[in-house]
Write an enzyme that holds these catalytic residues in place. Structure first.
Site, PDB file in Angstrom:
ATOM      1  N   TYR A 146       0.846  -1.187   0.000  1.00 32.53           N
ATOM      2  CA  TYR A 146       0.000   0.000   0.000  1.00 32.53           C
ATOM      3  C   TYR A 146       0.882   1.237   0.000  1.00 32.53           C
ATOM      4  O   TYR A 146       1.833   1.318   0.772  1.00 32.53           O
ATOM      5  CB  TYR A 146      -0.899   0.008   1.243  1.00 32.53           C
ATOM      6  CG  TYR A 146      -1.800   1.216   1.349  1.00 32.53           C
ATOM      7  CD1 TYR A 146      -2.872   1.379   0.477  1.00 32.53           C
ATOM      8  CD2 TYR A 146      -1.579   2.197   2.318  1.00 32.53           C
ATOM      9  CE1 TYR A 146      -3.705   2.494   0.571  1.00 32.53           C
ATOM     10  CE2 TYR A 146      -2.413   3.308   2.422  1.00 32.53           C
ATOM     11  CZ  TYR A 146      -3.470   3.449   1.548  1.00 32.53           C
ATOM     12  OH  TYR A 146      -4.290   4.535   1.643  1.00 32.53           O
ATOM     13  N   ASP A 241       9.360   2.923  -0.213  1.00 32.20           N
ATOM     14  CA  ASP A 241       8.320   3.609   0.548  1.00 32.20           C
ATOM     15  C   ASP A 241       8.462   3.239   2.022  1.00 32.20           C
ATOM     16  O   ASP A 241       8.041   2.188   2.471  1.00 32.20           O
ATOM     17  CB  ASP A 241       6.943   3.205   0.007  1.00 32.20           C
ATOM     18  CG  ASP A 241       5.810   3.886   0.760  1.00 32.20           C
ATOM     19  OD1 ASP A 241       6.096   4.697   1.666  1.00 32.20           O
ATOM     20  OD2 ASP A 241       4.635   3.601   0.435  1.00 32.20           O
ATOM     21  N   LYS A 269       4.172   9.212   8.666  1.00 35.10           N
ATOM     22  CA  LYS A 269       3.943   8.639  10.006  1.00 35.10           C
ATOM     23  C   LYS A 269       4.958   9.129  11.056  1.00 35.10           C
ATOM     24  O   LYS A 269       4.792  10.235  11.549  1.00 35.10           O
ATOM     25  CB  LYS A 269       3.842   7.124   9.896  1.00 35.10           C
ATOM     26  CG  LYS A 269       2.612   6.772   9.029  1.00 35.10           C
ATOM     27  CD  LYS A 269       2.250   5.326   8.916  1.00 35.10           C
ATOM     28  CE  LYS A 269       0.932   5.214   8.141  1.00 35.10           C
ATOM     29  NZ  LYS A 269       0.916   4.274   7.051  1.00 35.10           N
TER      30      LYS A 269
HETATM   31  C1  LIG Z   1       0.361   4.755   5.632  1.00 34.44           C
HETATM   32  C2  LIG Z   1       1.127   4.512   4.402  1.00 34.44           C
HETATM   33  C3  LIG Z   1       1.018   5.333   3.274  1.00 34.44           C
HETATM   34  C4  LIG Z   1      -0.007   6.425   3.178  1.00 34.44           C
HETATM   35  O1  LIG Z   1       0.218   7.423   4.098  1.00 34.44           O
HETATM   36  P1  LIG Z   1      -1.002   8.416   4.466  1.00 34.44           P
HETATM   37  O2  LIG Z   1      -0.363   9.397   5.387  1.00 34.44           O
HETATM   38  O3  LIG Z   1      -2.039   7.567   5.091  1.00 34.44           O
HETATM   39  O4  LIG Z   1      -1.444   9.039   3.199  1.00 34.44           O
HETATM   40  C5  LIG Z   1       1.853   5.111   2.205  1.00 34.44           C
HETATM   41  N1  LIG Z   1       2.763   4.118   2.237  1.00 34.44           N
HETATM   42  C6  LIG Z   1       2.897   3.304   3.290  1.00 34.44           C
HETATM   43  C7  LIG Z   1       3.932   2.241   3.275  1.00 34.44           C
HETATM   44  C8  LIG Z   1       2.079   3.463   4.409  1.00 34.44           C
HETATM   45  O5  LIG Z   1       2.198   2.634   5.436  1.00 34.44           O
END
Ligand SMILES: *Cc1c(COP(=O)(O)O)cnc(C)c1O
Length: 429
Positions: A146, A241, A269
């Site tokens: 994701y 990511d 995060k």
């Molecule tokens: C949470 C997450 C996202 C998206 O971040 P948001 O702040 O919710 O838009 C993208 N990549 C990874 C790996 C994530 O865990």
């Protein structure tokens, strides 16, 4: 014990009349675990308190940002001080320079950083940058990874390897999804096949640092190295990511864990400490393709917001000062000691990397999302309910991971492990 949820119930029915599905992010609605969501009133250290005054030990951690637990005094103070000086200026502030410097120094990389407001924005912008730099349009992602909710990434695998992606949501034009090639994790040959067919059109491969949005799919180091090699060979960029793993697995995140050198890293995060912050980062050579230096445009009214920067800086400073990562690993070992044999002995899966862990109701630990046993979700729903009733808050989905925070200590982890064992037995009896 059944929870008193009187106030949460009232708020929930109001919310459903004013907000689609009652929530501002779908998983929060508890749909996959049943029952209604609890409305949270406040958090303090390892604890969450709901609107009815129930107290929980929080392993959801706002889905990842709260590595220090709730309302850490240093973070709250930094936010309050920043807020007193004004909430936003639309002009450069010192905090942006400080946080960018912190990210470069902690990660041990020569990174230039562009701040945005979420992880979604970070990966979206990183992909535009990769497309702009390479002059190519296709991207490769892995099923089960994701990267946020933007068009083109909100796709899952079509049948078989190297098929074009099918959108996961209506409203995503097929033309966008067609630019996304999806393959499964943990398979060098499958990725090679995609590059054989489309190598000259692929701008980038995007991979979650350690895939943790669809279970915890810890990858082989050689596989991640292979991704680095094949992208380099074909002139494509590798985007790692690290929105979950960045500054959580350690100061160097998953890149450090695999010892790999991606072209672009994305963060979110933990770098915002609970405020809406994301960023993407890379070498000066790559990042100076962004406007106002280069031709790739990306902007944001609230990007680098001074209050958010203050939270992020304080969060990282506390982690560094207290060597939070070492503490989290110690707590992880305590948790291993308490539940690892217990869960394995019952034929289920417990996976942990640093402060991220996942319990799955299936026989062996998957490395691909295709190997996740979907029938485990019903057991997880019971597990989740039993945990809530014993005062332990896990994310409301079988596919979400759990997080330790530095606000926990050994005694609390041992106490919580008892709840986890009891809930596991309740879910599987
Ligand atoms: C949470 C997450 C996202 C998206 O971040 P948001 O702040 O919710 O838009 C993208 N990549 C990874 C790996 C994530 O865990």
């Amino acid at each position: 014990m059944t929870l008193n949820t009187e106030i949460s119930s009232i708020l929930w029915s109001k919310a459903k009349s004013l907000i689609p599905g009652g929530v501002n992010s779908p998983v929060r609605a508890f749909k996959s675990v049943g029952g209604d969501p609890l409305f949270i009133a406040r958090g303090e250290g390892p604890y969450l308190f709901d609107a009815d005054g129930n107290r929980f030990v929080d392993f959801c951690s706002s889905f990842g940002p709260l590595i220090l637990g709730h309302a850490h005094p240093a973070v709250v103070e930094a936010v309050a001080n920043a807020a007193k000086n004004g909430l936003s200026f639309g002009a450069p502030t010192e905090g942006e320079v400080k946080l960018a410097g912190k990210i470069a120094s902690l990660s041990g990389r020569n990174l230039m950083t562009r701040m945005v407001n979420s992880g979604t924005e970070a990966t979206m912008s990183a992909i535009r940058l990769a497309r702009g730099v390479t002059g190519r349009s296709k991207l490769v992602k892995f099923s089960g990874c994701y990267h946020g909710h933007h068009d083109g990434l909100l796709v899952s695998a079509g049948s078989g390897v190297a098929t074009f992606a099918v959108p996961d949501s209506v409203g995503v034009p097929e033309a966008y999804a067609k630019e996304t090639l999806v393959t499964h994790l943990d398979d060098e040959a499958a990725l090679e096949k995609i590059f054989d067919a489309h190598g000259n059109d692929i701008a980038c491969v995007i991979l979650e640092g350690v895939p943790a949005n669809n279970g915890l799919l810890i990858q082989r180091k050689e596989y991640v190295e292979f991704i680095r090699e094949i992208t380099e060979k074909h002139g494509a960029m590798m985007i790692l990511d690290e929105v979950i793993t960045g500054f959580r697995l350690g100061p160097q995140g998953a890149a450090g864990y695999y010892d790999v050198d991606p072209d672009i890293l994305t963060y979110g995060k933990v770098i915002g400490g609970g405020m809406p912050v994301g960023c993407y980062a890379g070498s000066k050579e790559v990042m100076e393709n962004l406007a106002p230096v280069g031709a790739v445009y990306q902007a944001g009214t609230l990007s680098g917001n001074p209050v958010a920067m203050a939270a992020g800086i304080a969060n990282l400073e506390v982690l560094e000062r207290e060597d939070g990562w070492a503490k989290l690993e110690r707590l992880g070992l305590v948790l291993d000691d308490e539940i690892s044999e217990f869960i394995a002995g019952r034929g289920a899966v417990y996976e942990r990397i640093g402060s991220i862990f996942w319990i799955a109701f299936q026989k062996s630990a998957p490395r691909r999302s295709e190997d996740i046993d979907k029938s485990g979700a019903a057991k997880y729903a019971k597990f989740h309910r039993a945990l809530l009733e014993s005062g332990t808050y896990f994310a409301p989905s079988a596919y979400e991971v759990a997080f330790l925070s530095t606000a926990m200590d050994e005694a609390l982890v041992r106490e919580q492990a008892k709840n986890i064992r009891a809930a596991f037995d309740a879910a599987t009896k």
